[in-house]
Design a protein around this motif. Sequence first.
Motif, PDB file in Angstrom:
ATOM      1  N   SER A 227       0.829  -1.216   0.000  1.00 39.69           N
ATOM      2  CA  SER A 227       0.000   0.000   0.000  1.00 39.69           C
ATOM      3  C   SER A 227       0.858   1.258   0.000  1.00 39.69           C
ATOM      4  N   GLU A 228       2.037   1.182   0.611  1.00 43.31           N
ATOM      5  CA  GLU A 228       2.929   2.339   0.664  1.00 43.31           C
ATOM      6  C   GLU A 228       3.944   2.355  -0.474  1.00 43.31           C
ATOM      7  N   GLN A 229       4.096   1.213  -1.189  1.00 46.75           N
ATOM      8  CA  GLN A 229       5.170   1.063  -2.187  1.00 46.75           C
ATOM      9  C   GLN A 229       6.508   1.408  -1.545  1.00 46.75           C
ATOM     10  N   HIS A 230       6.768   0.701  -0.437  1.00 50.78           N
ATOM     11  CA  HIS A 230       7.950   1.005   0.359  1.00 50.78           C
ATOM     12  C   HIS A 230       8.547  -0.290   0.887  1.00 50.78           C
ATOM     13  N   VAL A 244      12.011   3.628  -1.127  1.00 50.65           N
ATOM     14  CA  VAL A 244      10.875   3.623  -2.055  1.00 50.65           C
ATOM     15  C   VAL A 244      11.055   2.458  -3.025  1.00 50.65           C
ATOM     16  N   THR A 245       9.954   1.798  -3.358  1.00 48.97           N
ATOM     17  CA  THR A 245      10.017   0.661  -4.276  1.00 48.97           C
ATOM     18  C   THR A 245       8.826   0.708  -5.216  1.00 48.97           C
ATOM     19  N   SER A 246       8.830  -0.161  -6.212  1.00 53.42           N
ATOM     20  CA  SER A 246       7.686  -0.342  -7.104  1.00 53.42           C
ATOM     21  C   SER A 246       7.382  -1.830  -7.185  1.00 53.42           C
ATOM     22  N   GLY A 311       7.925   4.074  -6.743  1.00 51.60           N
ATOM     23  CA  GLY A 311       6.845   4.537  -5.877  1.00 51.60           C
ATOM     24  C   GLY A 311       5.480   4.258  -6.460  1.00 51.60           C
ATOM     25  N   GLN A 312       5.427   3.748  -7.701  1.00 45.57           N
ATOM     26  CA  GLN A 312       4.170   3.392  -8.352  1.00 45.57           C
ATOM     27  C   GLN A 312       4.200   1.916  -8.727  1.00 45.57           C
ATOM     28  N   VAL A 319       9.634  -6.838  -7.342  1.00 48.62           N
ATOM     29  CA  VAL A 319       9.805  -5.671  -6.473  1.00 48.62           C
ATOM     30  C   VAL A 319      11.032  -4.914  -6.978  1.00 48.62           C
ATOM     31  N   ILE A 320      10.832  -3.666  -7.372  1.00 41.16           N
ATOM     32  CA  ILE A 320      11.879  -2.884  -8.044  1.00 41.16           C
ATOM     33  C   ILE A 320      12.452  -1.829  -7.088  1.00 41.16           C
ATOM     34  N   LEU A 321      13.784  -1.737  -7.070  1.00 41.14           N
ATOM     35  CA  LEU A 321      14.491  -0.719  -6.300  1.00 41.14           C
ATOM     36  C   LEU A 321      15.381   0.093  -7.233  1.00 41.14           C
TER      37      LEU A 321
END
Length: 343
Positions: A227-230, A244-246, A311-312, A319-321
């Motif tokens: 929910s936070e994309q974190h 922050v992640t996507s 972040g989106q 899971v993208i960093l």
Amino acid sequence: MRSKVVMGKWGLIPVMWILGVMLLAAAAPVAASPEQQGTIHVVQAGEHLTMIANRYATTPQAIASANNLVNMNLLYVGQRLTIPGGGSSPTQGNTYYVVNRGDTLTAIAARYGTTTQALVDANGLASANLIYVGQRLVIPGGGSSAPAPSTPSSTTGYYTVQVGDTVSSIAVRHGVTAWAIVNANHLANPNFIYVGQRLVIPGGSSPAPAPAPQPSGSNKRIVIDLSEQHMYVYQDGGLLWSWVTSTGMPGAATIPGHFQVLNKVPNAYAYTWGLQMPYWLGIYWAGSLQNGIHALPIMADGRILWDGYLGQPVSYGCVILSTENAQTLYNWAEIGTPVDIQY
């Protein structure tokens, strides 16, 4: 103008009609010989161009050219490919194996009496650490599969897996090798054993006392909040990093649950999308594909995919960093590090 006629066996035949038949016969194409047409191969599930080329003793580039393929990574099941030069039939000495859940290339190689590198070369794999369920592998040289389990000898013992056990630690306790336990129990992946599992210990001695618990300093945990994309990274119960992640886009959402780091690949390659995925940490299987944590992917032309969209939820399920954060996590995380994905 009136056509001349000649007297034939069946009566009068117009000369113009005879000439027309002769012209049509001359214009008819001559069927190409099998050697000119080449061999036809129908693509099967799990196959890619390098694997097919190896089977027919040719090159991926030759097949791509013969079939006018724009992208050598894009094939589909049932596609008919011309193998140029009348390529010979697949080598009769080869065996084929379909990857099952939990398999590793090393375990498959051991089962068939070959080497990991031989499997990598025969199948054109970008990485020995990245195979998927349902993938069809060529086993070079027709290696025979491992023999059926033998009846345990009088010196064989049994051990029930406890929390924190690994095959290596169990082997040390019983005075045998890890591979002896793997082979005796036909473990597809030495990294996957579970609490309560009963293992055969071949020819082992009495177990040594259980090792003392590891200090809490080794405690690591990765938490991903959808929910936070974190992402939150913990060690010894304290927050180490917050990034922050996507995660997966709608229709390809990242699955919530409790997982762990299954494998590490410095630069994995996604044949499905033709993407490089730096600093790959595999975490769970989604059908025949594995999802993981990795840096922003790199496309074939060198561009960074999803750059500026962290972040989106934009990924295909991974899971993208950022590249910097992904490298830091890759160097810090270990195989088995818990990964919790939650809302």
